[in-house]
Design an enzyme around this catalytic site. Structure first.
Site, PDB file in Angstrom:
ATOM      1  N   GLY A   1       0.813  -1.199   0.000  1.00  0.00           N
ATOM      2  CA  GLY A   1       0.000   0.000   0.000  1.00  0.00           C
ATOM      3  C   GLY A   1       0.855   1.261   0.000  1.00  0.00           C
ATOM      4  O   GLY A   1       2.030   1.235   0.352  1.00  0.00           O
ATOM      5  N   CYS A   2       0.231   2.399  -0.353  1.00  0.00           N
ATOM      6  CA  CYS A   2       0.940   3.667  -0.372  1.00  0.00           C
ATOM      7  C   CYS A   2       1.450   3.976   1.028  1.00  0.00           C
ATOM      8  O   CYS A   2       0.705   3.978   1.981  1.00  0.00           O
ATOM      9  CB  CYS A   2       0.011   4.781  -0.839  1.00  0.00           C
ATOM     10  SG  CYS A   2      -0.762   4.422  -2.411  1.00  0.00           S
ATOM     11  N   GLY A   3       2.741   4.273   1.146  1.00  0.00           N
ATOM     12  CA  GLY A   3       3.299   4.515   2.452  1.00  0.00           C
ATOM     13  C   GLY A   3       3.473   3.245   3.250  1.00  0.00           C
ATOM     14  O   GLY A   3       3.807   3.274   4.427  1.00  0.00           O
TER      15      GLY A   3
END
Length: 255
Positions: free
Chosen positions: A95-97
């Protein structure tokens, strides 16, 4: 508003712009620190409820004895019926981050299966994606966020969520549905972001039979959707899309 310098025509000039909010939120469950999520700062109770739901720690809103979010300190204090597992092994996802999950099924486990249902028309999928684009208010202001929505088989949008993390958008949808006592099983999911294994597994656990994205899925997401009976669609744009798994659910002639 944030002061910036904009470059154009060989010159730097002062300007102002909106920036994306990024909020670390510590989730404490039954006096035990479970995880810190990095998310957008709005509607955090939906995010917390959805995260705990898709991890399998709660199954209904009645499982919550307390759900309190303190924005000033960045802490969500939750008390649920029953106890958390003694040992929890966090998995960092794509996931993003970097997202986190405690339950990511691998291909071949076969422990998730979405029930067969009515056929879905391509027109309904395009309609949902078009409504999602119109709903993406934060992206219109400053970009940098993902959006997702669930809708009915006729293409009617039911719930919508935005967050800096694409994995968080699905948690938010799951949490809002839980708190509002809405059923997600049998609904369609459309998203602006890449479909990862985590997203596919969460959708399967929620009973969602079709996922459509404007971009691509990962190979593990394809395997999970294949085994879970989910129709997986990518690159939905300009009146076209690619179907990676279970095309028979679509009411369109297949060659």
């Amino acid at each position: 508003m944030k002061e910036v310098h904009a470059y154009a025509d060989g010159r730097l000039v002062r300007d102002e712009t909106e920036v994306v909010g990024e909020f670390p939120l510590v989730i404490r469950v039954n006096d035990r620190e479970l995880v810190t999520l990095v998310a957008s700062p709005h509607d955090l109770r939906f995010l917390v409820a959805g995260f705990l739901r898709v991890q399998g720690f709660v199954g209904s809103v009645d499982d919550f004895q307390m759900l309190s979010v303190c924005n000033d300190y960045g802490v969500a204090n939750v008390r649920i019926k029953g106890e958390l597992p003694e040992t929890l092994k966090p998995i960092l996802t794509s996931g993003c981050g970097t997202g986190v999950t405690y339950s990511l099924p691998g291909a071949g486990e076969g422990n998730l299966r979405v029930a067969d249902g009515e056929p879905v028309t391509p027109e309904a999928i395009f309609a949902l994606m078009e409504q999602l684009a119109r709903k993406a208010e934060q992206y219109k202001v400053h970009g940098g966020v993902h959006s997702a929505a669930v809708g009915a088989l006729d293409g009617t949008l039911v719930l919508h969520a935005e967050d800096i993390g694409r994995h968080n958008t699905l948690d938010r949808l799951a949490g809002e549905a839980l708190i509002r006592r809405m059923e997600l099983s049998g609904m369609l999911l459309v998203t602006s972001g890449r479909i990862s294994a985590e997203m596919a597994a969460k959708a399967a656990g929620l009973g969602i039979p079709l996922i459509a994205s404007r971009t691509s899925p990962t190979d593990m997401a394809i395997r999970i959707c294949q085994e879970a009976g989910i129709t997986l669609i990518g690159y939905l744009r300009g009146g076209t899309f690619l179907v990676y798994t279970h095309p028979q659910r679509l009411s369109a002639a297949a060659e």
